[in-house]
Structures are given as structure tokens and as C-alpha cells.
Design a protein around this motif. Structure first.
Motif, short mmCIF file in Angstrom:
data_model
loop_
_atom_site.label_atom_id
_atom_site.label_comp_id
_atom_site.label_asym_id
_atom_site.label_seq_id
_atom_site.Cartn_x
_atom_site.Cartn_y
_atom_site.Cartn_z
N ASP A 134 0.83 -1.19 0.00
CA ASP A 134 0.00 0.00 0.00
C ASP A 134 0.88 1.26 0.00
OD1 ASP A 134 -1.50 2.19 1.85
OD2 ASP A 134 -2.93 1.07 0.63
N ARG A 135 0.80 2.03 -1.08
CA ARG A 135 1.69 3.19 -1.23
C ARG A 135 1.57 4.16 -0.05
NH1 ARG A 135 4.32 6.10 -5.21
NH2 ARG A 135 3.74 4.56 -6.79
N GLU A 136 0.36 4.43 0.38
CA GLU A 136 0.17 5.39 1.48
C GLU A 136 0.84 4.91 2.75
OE1 GLU A 136 -3.51 7.48 3.98
OE2 GLU A 136 -3.91 6.45 2.08
N LYS A 137 0.70 3.62 3.07
CA LYS A 137 1.32 3.08 4.28
C LYS A 137 2.85 3.07 4.17
CE LYS A 137 -2.51 0.12 5.76
NZ LYS A 137 -2.95 -1.26 6.09
N ILE A 138 3.36 2.74 2.99
CA ILE A 138 4.82 2.72 2.79
C ILE A 138 5.39 4.12 2.97
CG2 ILE A 138 6.65 2.34 1.09
CD1 ILE A 138 4.87 0.06 -0.06
N GLU A 139 4.77 5.10 2.32
CA GLU A 139 5.27 6.47 2.40
C GLU A 139 5.14 7.04 3.81
OE1 GLU A 139 3.09 8.42 -0.70
OE2 GLU A 139 4.54 7.84 -2.26
N LYS A 140 4.06 6.66 4.50
CA LYS A 140 3.88 7.10 5.89
C LYS A 140 4.96 6.50 6.79
CE LYS A 140 0.48 7.19 9.65
NZ LYS A 140 -0.90 6.80 10.06
N THR A 141 5.28 5.23 6.57
CA THR A 141 6.34 4.58 7.36
C THR A 141 7.68 5.23 7.11
OG1 THR A 141 5.17 2.45 7.30
CG2 THR A 141 7.53 2.39 7.79
N ALA A 142 7.98 5.52 5.85
CA ALA A 142 9.24 6.16 5.50
C ALA A 142 9.36 7.53 6.17
CB ALA A 142 9.35 6.29 3.99
N ALA A 143 8.28 8.31 6.13
CA ALA A 143 8.31 9.64 6.73
C ALA A 143 8.44 9.56 8.25
CB ALA A 143 7.05 10.40 6.34
N GLN A 144 7.73 8.63 8.85
CA GLN A 144 7.73 8.51 10.31
C GLN A 144 9.10 8.14 10.86
OE1 GLN A 144 4.77 5.78 11.77
NE2 GLN A 144 5.40 5.96 13.90
#
Length: 330
Positions: A73-83
Motif C-alpha cells: 500500500d503506497r500510502e502506508k509505505i510512504e507514511k512509514t518512511a516519513a515517520q
């Protein structure tokens, strides 16, 4: 007066690896260095939606071992990377709404020739492996899949490959044949030469009440008849005799394997898993692992794996993927 100022230089890849792998794990560091020098191999990272799963992919990419293709899931991946401050800029993301869909899509990428291996991310192992081993995946071969741990034990002169401690619970003889052959093939793929293979049990003699001793003797005969190739087998051998010359001498065991085994074949998953975790947590060994026997290497990382284990597993996966490419059709 000469200036006392020194020029600061960015840490080299070798320096970074030395900080990750201390001298007691130099054998594992050598594998990672070798994989890094050969260049990156494209791998699908399936559902990298946790700091450990995504961070391991980023670290392996930083060392030039893999080219991560993130499937999830792109949104979850990008959120994890940012976090967690993980740099995924430029990394390809393949959208998949669920873990099950991510496994299916990653398998499709294998068949399209986009990736040469699969890595489990933060999804459940059962979900991941179910998608890999099902007949429809097209990843199965005539060989039974098995897991091989690669372990660097402080003060032991060779890397140890241990199998099977993760997939085959109570393997029958024909499955053990594949487990042994898979481990031997990996040993060659890592450039470690012809391995000495210890078939472990509680004793060094045949005991009809201990199935492992009967299987060990049968496997040795199978090797004599070339049903298993590429390694020197002996067994049954108790663990102390397999890795200690002193124990072998005291017990009067003469063997080309005793005291210097490079592959340890456990009689069942329970004993193999206990052995690996004992070496890791009490013996301070560095561990990594891979699933062998599919059409591509499969990295079955655990949520408990640290950066050392994830980076080493990526290196082993990259080296084995190259080996498969070079021996396709053998």
C-alpha cells in the motif's frame, strides 16, 4: 606552526560494514562485501509497512546489494518512511491494497523478469509463504523448499549453514534429501567450496529407536550413490562431535566431517530452531537466512531480525540469485 586541522571524509562502505559487523562476525561481513562489489540485484520487498522491513530494504540498497521494488500500500509505505526518516526517493512502488494482493503481485513481477527474488516484509509468514508455495504461483520446482540459516559463530573458523529450522516440521527421508542438497547448493553459491555436512542426532551410532540416526545413515548412502552431490556427508553425529575435534577424539570418531562441519542438518524443525536461537542469543552469533528450492530465492526475515540479519540475508539472497542465473538449465 603546522595546522592541526584534519580533513574529515565521509565513511566508506567498508567502514560502515565494520561498524555493523564487528570482528567476531567478519565472515558474515565478507559475504556482504562480496555481494556489494558485484552490484545490486532487483528484489521485490513484499508489504514493507514497518520500520524494520522498510529500513532493511533501504540499508541493503545503500550498500548496493539490492534494488528494492516496494510492493504494498503506497500510502502506508510512504507514511512509514516519513515517520522513521527512511529515504525511499527514487524507489519504485507497486501498489497492492492487501498483504495477500502484494504477494500475488510480487510473484507476477518474478514471472515478468522484473525481480530476481522475494523478501518478506511486515506481513505474516503464513500469508507470505502460502502465496509462494501454492501450485498456481509457478515458483515451485521438483525440489522441496527448505530454509537455510547462515551463521557466523565467534571463534568458529567457518560459516555454518543450518537447516531446516523454519519450514519443514518433521521431514521424511526424501524431504531431508532435498534439505541437504539445498544447503549444499547454497554453500557453493556463496563461493565457500565443497562443504562438510554433519547429519545431526543425539548419538554417533545407529539406534532403531531414534529415527534421526536411521535417516542420517540413509542420507550418507544416498550421497555414495550420487543421489546427493557436491558435499562430503557424515552422520549420525552428535553436535559436539560435529564441531569439536577434541570431542571427536575422545569419542573415537574418525570422520572427514567431525570437528569441522560447515553444514549442520537438524533431524527436525524443533531441534534446528532451538540450535539456531541458542547460537544467536547465547553464542552471540550473527544469523541470516534464506529459503531455497523455489525458482527464485526467498528471504524469510523475522520481525525480530536486526539490521545485521537483514543486511546479511539480502547479501546471501543476491549471491544466490546470481548463482541461479549462471546455472539455469543445469
Amino acid at each position: 606552526m603546522p595546522s592541526s586541522t584534519t580533513n574529515s571524509k565521509p565513511a566508506s562502505s567498508d567502514d560502515r560494514l565494520s561498524s555493523i559487523f564487528p570482528e567476531q562476525h567478519a565472515l558474515m561481513r565478507a559475504l556482504v562485501t562480496k555481494a556489494s562489489q558485484l552490484g545490486p540485484v532487483p528484489y521485490a520487498i513484499v508489504w514493507p509497512c514497518s520500520s524494520h522491513a522498510l529500513g532493511g530494504a533501504v540499508e541493503a540498497a545503500r550498500h548496493g546489494i539490492i534494488v528494492p521494488i516496494l510492493v504494498g500500500d503506497r500510502e502506508k509505505i510512504e507514511k512509514t518512511a516519513a515517520q522513521y526518516g527512511l529515504d525511499i526517493e527514487g524507489m519504485r512502488i507497486e501498489q497492492a491494497a492487501t498483504p495477500e494482493a502484494a504477494v500475488k503481485h510480487a510473484v507476477a513481477l518474478v514471472h515478468e523478469g522484473v525481480v530476481r527474488g522475494l523478501t518478506k516484509g511486515s506481513l505474516h509468514t503464513d500469508t507470505f509463504m502460502a502465496g509462494v508455495i501454492r501450485q498456481e504461483s509457478g515458483l515451485r520446482t521438483k525440489r522441496r523448499m527448505s530454509h537455510v540459516f547462515c551463521i557466523a559463530v565467534p571463534d568458529y573458523p567457518d560459516l555454518l549453514l543450518v537447516s531446516d529450522a523454519a519450514i519443514n516440521i518433521a521431514p521424511v527421508l526424501t524431504t531431508k534429501r532435498d534439505i541437504v542438497q539445498n544447503a549444499i547448493d547454497l554453500h557453493h553459491a556463496l563461493g565457500l567450496g565443497t562443504p562438510r555436512v554433519a547429519l545431526l542426532s543425539a548419538v554417533e551410532t545407529i539406534n532403531t529407536k531414534i529415527q534421526g540416526t536411521l535417516d542420517a545413515a540413509s542420507l550418507c548412502k544416498m550421497a555414495d550413490r550420487k543421489e546427493i552431490t557436491g558435499g562430503v556427508l557424515d552422520g549420525p553425529l552428535a553436535m559436539d562431535v560435529a564441531v569439536s575435534f577434541e570431542s571427536a577424539e575422545i569419542k573415537g570418531v574418525e570422520s572427514p566431517v567431525a570437528g569441522r562441519a560447515q553444514i549442520l542438518i537438524a533431524p527436525d524443525l524443533e531441534s534446528g530452531n532451538i540450535l539456531v536461537k541458542t547460537l544467536a542469543f547465547l553464542g552471540k552469533a550473527a544469523t541470516s537466512g534464506i529459503v531455497i528450492g523455489a525458482k527464485v530465492p526467498v528471504l524469510l526475515t523475522s520481525r525480530a531480525d536486526d539490521a545485521t540479519a537483514r543486511l546479511a540475508s539480502a547479501a546471501i539472497g543476491a549471491l544466490y540469485a546470481r548463482h541461479l542465473d549462471e546455472h539455469t538449465g543445469d
